[in-house]
Design a protein around this motif. Structure first.
Motif, PDB file in Angstrom:
ATOM      1  N   GLU A  72       0.854  -1.175   0.000  1.00 30.51           N
ATOM      2  CA  GLU A  72       0.000   0.000   0.000  1.00 30.51           C
ATOM      3  C   GLU A  72       0.901   1.241   0.000  1.00 30.51           C
ATOM      4  O   GLU A  72       2.089   1.156   0.299  1.00 30.51           O
ATOM      5  N   ASP A 125       5.703   6.179   2.315  1.00 30.20           N
ATOM      6  CA  ASP A 125       6.436   7.428   2.226  1.00 30.20           C
ATOM      7  C   ASP A 125       7.900   7.138   1.912  1.00 30.20           C
ATOM      8  O   ASP A 125       8.502   6.253   2.520  1.00 30.20           O
ATOM      9  N   PRO A 148      11.739   9.008   4.325  1.00 30.31           N
ATOM     10  CA  PRO A 148      12.458   8.354   5.434  1.00 30.31           C
ATOM     11  C   PRO A 148      13.450   7.287   4.971  1.00 30.31           C
ATOM     12  O   PRO A 148      14.358   6.922   5.723  1.00 30.31           O
ATOM     13  N   LYS A 169      16.902   8.482   5.121  1.00 32.39           N
ATOM     14  CA  LYS A 169      17.286   9.148   6.368  1.00 32.39           C
ATOM     15  C   LYS A 169      17.056   8.208   7.557  1.00 32.39           C
ATOM     16  O   LYS A 169      17.940   7.425   7.904  1.00 32.39           O
ATOM     17  N   GLN A 170      15.853   8.271   8.170  1.00 32.42           N
ATOM     18  CA  GLN A 170      15.590   7.476   9.367  1.00 32.42           C
ATOM     19  C   GLN A 170      15.900   5.990   9.165  1.00 32.42           C
ATOM     20  O   GLN A 170      16.464   5.347  10.040  1.00 32.42           O
ATOM     21  N   LEU A 220      19.559   5.170   9.037  1.00 31.48           N
ATOM     22  CA  LEU A 220      20.177   5.363  10.358  1.00 31.48           C
ATOM     23  C   LEU A 220      19.762   4.270  11.333  1.00 31.48           C
ATOM     24  O   LEU A 220      20.300   4.170  12.432  1.00 31.48           O
ATOM     25  N   ASN A 271      16.732   4.164  12.614  1.00 31.12           N
ATOM     26  CA  ASN A 271      15.738   4.729  13.543  1.00 31.12           C
ATOM     27  C   ASN A 271      14.303   4.364  13.183  1.00 31.12           C
ATOM     28  O   ASN A 271      13.384   4.645  13.936  1.00 31.12           O
ATOM     29  N   ALA A 272      14.105   3.840  11.988  1.00 28.21           N
ATOM     30  CA  ALA A 272      12.767   3.428  11.564  1.00 28.21           C
ATOM     31  C   ALA A 272      12.927   2.229  10.645  1.00 28.21           C
ATOM     32  O   ALA A 272      13.995   2.008  10.077  1.00 28.21           O
ATOM     33  N   HIS A 314       7.641   0.004   7.804  1.00 28.31           N
ATOM     34  CA  HIS A 314       6.754   0.794   8.664  1.00 28.31           C
ATOM     35  C   HIS A 314       6.610   2.223   8.147  1.00 28.31           C
ATOM     36  O   HIS A 314       6.517   3.167   8.913  1.00 28.31           O
ATOM     37  N   ALA A 320       4.256   3.066   5.731  1.00 28.50           N
ATOM     38  CA  ALA A 320       2.959   3.242   5.058  1.00 28.50           C
ATOM     39  C   ALA A 320       2.389   4.613   5.390  1.00 28.50           C
ATOM     40  O   ALA A 320       2.459   5.062   6.535  1.00 28.50           O
ATOM     41  N   LEU A 321       1.849   5.278   4.381  1.00 28.88           N
ATOM     42  CA  LEU A 321       1.357   6.636   4.581  1.00 28.88           C
ATOM     43  C   LEU A 321       0.064   6.641   5.380  1.00 28.88           C
ATOM     44  O   LEU A 321      -0.829   5.823   5.134  1.00 28.88           O
ATOM     45  N   PRO A 322      -0.060   7.572   6.321  1.00 26.84           N
ATOM     46  CA  PRO A 322      -1.348   7.721   7.003  1.00 26.84           C
ATOM     47  C   PRO A 322      -2.405   8.172   6.001  1.00 26.84           C
ATOM     48  O   PRO A 322      -2.104   8.857   5.028  1.00 26.84           O
ATOM     49  N   ARG A 323      -3.650   7.762   6.259  1.00 28.98           N
ATOM     50  CA  ARG A 323      -4.754   8.133   5.366  1.00 28.98           C
ATOM     51  C   ARG A 323      -5.486   9.320   5.945  1.00 28.98           C
ATOM     52  O   ARG A 323      -5.721   9.375   7.149  1.00 28.98           O
ATOM     53  N   ARG A 324      -5.877  10.242   5.074  1.00 27.16           N
ATOM     54  CA  ARG A 324      -6.706  11.357   5.544  1.00 27.16           C
ATOM     55  C   ARG A 324      -8.147  10.921   5.743  1.00 27.16           C
ATOM     56  O   ARG A 324      -8.887  11.500   6.515  1.00 27.16           O
ATOM     57  N   TRP A 335       8.129  16.014  -2.960  1.00 28.77           N
ATOM     58  CA  TRP A 335       7.062  15.448  -2.125  1.00 28.77           C
ATOM     59  C   TRP A 335       5.845  16.376  -2.126  1.00 28.77           C
ATOM     60  O   TRP A 335       4.715  15.947  -2.367  1.00 28.77           O
TER      61      TRP A 335
END
Lengths: 467, 87
Positions: free
Chosen positions: A54, A57, A60, A63-64, A67, A69-70, A74, A76-80, A318
Motif C-alpha cells: 500500500e 512514504d 524516510p 534518512k531514518q 540510520l 531509527n525506523a 513501517h 505506510a502513509l497515514p490516510r486522511r 514530495w
C-alpha cells in the motif's frame, strides 16, 4: 458557480456512478483518491500499483531508515480518510487504449475508466552496465525494498561504502553512513555535491560538509566500471582518473527515470521527460492536443507554471505530489469553468550531516546568488537566487523559518537583488555572485555525440566521452 | 499509529520532540526525524504533539487496530475522530 457543472448532467452522473482509475499507488495517487472521495465521488475507484505494498512514504528511506531509527516496512502513509477503492497491487499497468478508455494490466486484465489519473512516478536510474549492476552489494535507493536491503547491508558493517552521485539522495546516504561510523567514498561527476540543484556557490558549502564529516569526496570523476569477486560480490570500482576504490557496498545514486514506457504507442504525449499536461493536469496527446479524461500528477507530470514564464516543470518533490494530486482530483470532477490551475511554488528539503537544507522557487533558473542572511562560513544562511532582475528562488541552511518570507517574495515577483536590508551583518557583502550552475550544454549522463558543419558533406560527428 | 510530517511546512519548533520524544527527535539544530509508525502506547504523547505543532505539519492516522489496542479509551482534547484520521 452552481453545482450543476454541465448542462447534460454527465458530471453528476460521473460523480454518482462513474469509474475512475488511478495508475500509481504512491503519494500522489493516494492523496488524489482521498480528495475525490472528499469531493463526493461515489462511483468505483480502482488503484493500480506495480509494488505489492500500500502507498508508503519515501523520504524516510534515505534518512531514518538508513540510520536504523525506523523500519522500511513501517513507512505506510497515514490516510486522511477511507477511500473505499479496489486495490490492484503488485501488478503493473502495461498499456493504455485511449479510444476504448481502458488500462491494460501485466496479468492480462483490463480496467475501463471514465476518468484516468496517471501518477506512475519515477524509478531509480540503474547502473548503465547491467552485469555490473547485478553484482551483490550494488544498490539503488528508491523503493521500500531498496531501503530495507541497503539498511541491512550497512548494518552488516561493510569496510567501505561507495556512493556514485552526490545529489540529494547520494549526499543523504553518505551522511547516514558517516553517522553509522562507516568509511564512505562519494564519486561525483560535477565539481561539487548538489551543484545541479543549487549551483556551485552552494555546492562548495556542501563539499565542505562532506569533507569535514570524513567523507572521501571525489569530484570531477566518473566511475567507469565496477568489479566483482569470483562469488559475484562487488569488491572495487574503477574511476576515470585511473584510480581504484575498494568497496563492498556500492550505492548507485544517479537520479531517476520517469515511468512512461507502458504508454508508448498509446498516443499519449509521454516520453523520457514525463507526461506533458496543461496547468489543470490534463495530459496532452502526441499531437499536442489536451485530453479531457486523462489527468497526470506527481513526479511523472510535466506542466507549465505561470509564475515561471509558463515553463514546463517536472518536479520530483514530495509537496508537488500532494498539491498536484489535489488539483488533478478536483479538476477531474469539475466542469471546465470550475477547474483550477496547479500553481504550487516548488519547495523541497533535505537533511544531511545534521544540517537542514530547504529551498523554494526554481534555483536552477537563477543566474546570480546573494547571501541575504547569515554566512556561508557559519553554514547557517539564507541565499536568494536572481534571474533577470527578479527573485526566482531561495535556499536556507539551518534557517528555515525565513523560507515562507522568500516564498511570498517569489510569488510577488520581487526584484533581485532584494532591496530590503537586514539586521544581519553580511560577511560576504551585498553584491550578487554568479550562481555557477553547470553549463546545460555539457552532458550530464555519459557520453554524447555533437554535430558540426553546415553542408551534408561537411557534417562532422564528435564523440564526447563522459569526463 | 501511522504519521507523516510535511517537512516543507515544518519549521523546526521542536514542540513534537519535547512532547513525544520517543517518536520525534531533532537532528542537528532544525532537522526533524520521526518514526512513521509509532507504538500505540505513544498515542497520547503523539496527539499532544499533533495539537501543539505551531504549523500543523503532522498528519496522524489512528487505525482500528490501534483503537483495539488502546489501554485507556479516553480521548485527548482537540485531536482524533472515532473513525480514525486526525489532522
Amino acid at each position: 458557480m452552481t453545482s450543476t457543472g454541465t448542462h447534460d448532467g454527465s458530471l453528476e452522473r460521473l460523480k454518482r456512478e462513474g469509474r475512475i482509475v488511478v495508475v500509481g499507488a504512491s503519494l500522489a495517487g493516494l492523496r488524489a483518491a482521498e480528495t475525490m472521495r472528499e469531493k463526493g465521488f461515489a462511483g468505483s475507484l480502482t488503484m493500480i500499483g506495480d509494488e505489492p505494498y500500500e502507498p508508503y512514504d519515501r523520504p524516510p528511506l534515505s534518512k531514518q531508515v538508513l540510520l536504523g531509527n525506523a523500519v522500511a516496512d513501517h513507512t505506510a502513509l497515514p490516510r486522511r480518510r477511507a477511500i473505499e477503492a479496489e486495490w490492484r497491487l503488485g501488478v503493473p499497468a502495461t498499456g493504455l487504449d485511449m479510444a476504448a478508455r481502458r488500462v491494460e494490466l501485466g496479468n492480462g486484465d483490463a480496467v475501463e475508466y471514465d476518468r484516468l489519473l496517471i501518477a506512475t512516478g519515477v524509478r531509480a536510474r540503474p547502473w548503465p552496465n547491467a552485469e555490473e549492476g547485478a553484482l551483490k552489494g550494488v544498490f539503488v535507493l528508491r523503493t521500500r525494498d531498496d531501503g530495507e536491503g541497503l539498511q541491512r547491508a550497512l548494518a552488516a558493517g561493510p569496510r567501505r561504502v561507495l556512493v556514485i552521485g552526490a545529489g540529494f539522495t547520494g549526499s543523504e546516504i553518505a551522511s547516514a553512513c558517516r553517522e553509522r561510523g562507516l568509511d564512505v567514498t562519494v564519486a561525483e561527476r560535477g565539481d561539487a555535491p548538489l551543484v545541479g540543484a543549487l549551483g556551485g556557490v552552494i555546492g562548495a558549502v556542501a563539499a565542505e560538509m562532506h569533507r569535514e564529516n570524513g567523507v572521501d569526496l571525489r569530484t570531477g570523476v566518473m566511475v567507469t566500471s565496477l568489479e566483482g569477486d569470483p562469488s559475484g560480490r562487488v569488491r572495487a570500482a574503477h574511476f576515470s582518473d585511473g584510480s581504484t576504490v575498494e568497496a563492498d557496498v556500492v550505492v548507485v545514486s544517479l537520479g531517476a527515470q520517469r515511468n512512461t514506457e507502458w504508454l508508448s504507442g498509446s498516443g499519449l504525449g509521454a516520453g523520457p521527460r514525463g507526461i506533458a499536461c496543461d496547468a489543470g493536469c490534463r495530459a496532452f496527446d502526441i499531437r499536442g492536443i489536451v485530453t479531457d479524461d486523462i489527468y497526470v500528477a506527481g513526479d511523472v507530470a510535466r506542466s507549465p507554471h505561470a509564475l515561471f514564464g509558463y515553463q514546463f516543470l517536472s518536479l520530483e518533490h514530495w509537496g508537488n505530489a500532494v498539491a498536484q494530486a489535489d488539483t488533478a482530483a478536483h479538476n477531474m470532477l469539475s466542469a471546465s469553468a470550475d477547474r483550477r490551475p496547479h500553481l504550487w511554488v516548488p519547495a523541497f528539503w533535505s537533511s544531511q550531516f545534521g544540517v537542514n537544507i530547504k529551498s523554494v522557487g526554481v534555483p536552477p533558473m537563477g543566474t546570480e546568488i546573494l547571501i541575504t542572511q547569515g554566512s556561508l562560513a557559519e553554514r547557517r544562511f539564507a541565499a536568494a537566487y536572481g534571474y533577470q532582475g527578479r527573485l526566482i528562488a531561495a535556499v536556507t541552511f539551518d534557517n528555515c523559518r525565513w523560507l515562507p518570507f522568500y516564498e511570498q517574495q517569489i510569488e510577488a515577483t520581487a526584484p533581485f537583488p532584494p532591496p530590503f536590508s537586514t539586521v544581519d551583518r553580511r560577511p560576504e557583502g551585498s553584491k550578487p555572485l554568479p550562481a555557477d550552475f553547470p553549463d546545460p550544454s555539457v552532458p550530464t549522463h555519459g557520453p554524447t555525440i555533437t554535430l558540426s558543419g553546415y553542408s551534408p558533406a561537411d557534417r562532422k560527428m564528435t564523440f564526447t566521452p563522459g569526463r | 499509529m501511522r504519521l507523516v510530517v510535511d517537512l516543507n511546512r515544518c519549521q523546526g519548533y521542536a514542540q513534537c520532540a519535547f512532547l513525544a520524544p520517543d517518536v520525534f527527535a531533532m537532528h542537528g539544530d532544525e532537522s526533524l526525524l520521526y518514526n512513521p509508525e509509532a507504538d500505540p502506547a505513544q498515542r497520547e504523547d503523539v496527539m499532544r504533539a499533533v495539537a501543539a505543532c505551531p504549523v500543523q505539519a503532522i498528519l496522524l492516522e489512528i487505525t482500528d487496530e490501534d483503537m483495539a489496542n488502546m489501554v485507556a479509551p479516553d480521548a485527548v482534547a482537540g485531536a482524533g475522530s472515532p473513525s480514525g484520521g486526525a489532522r
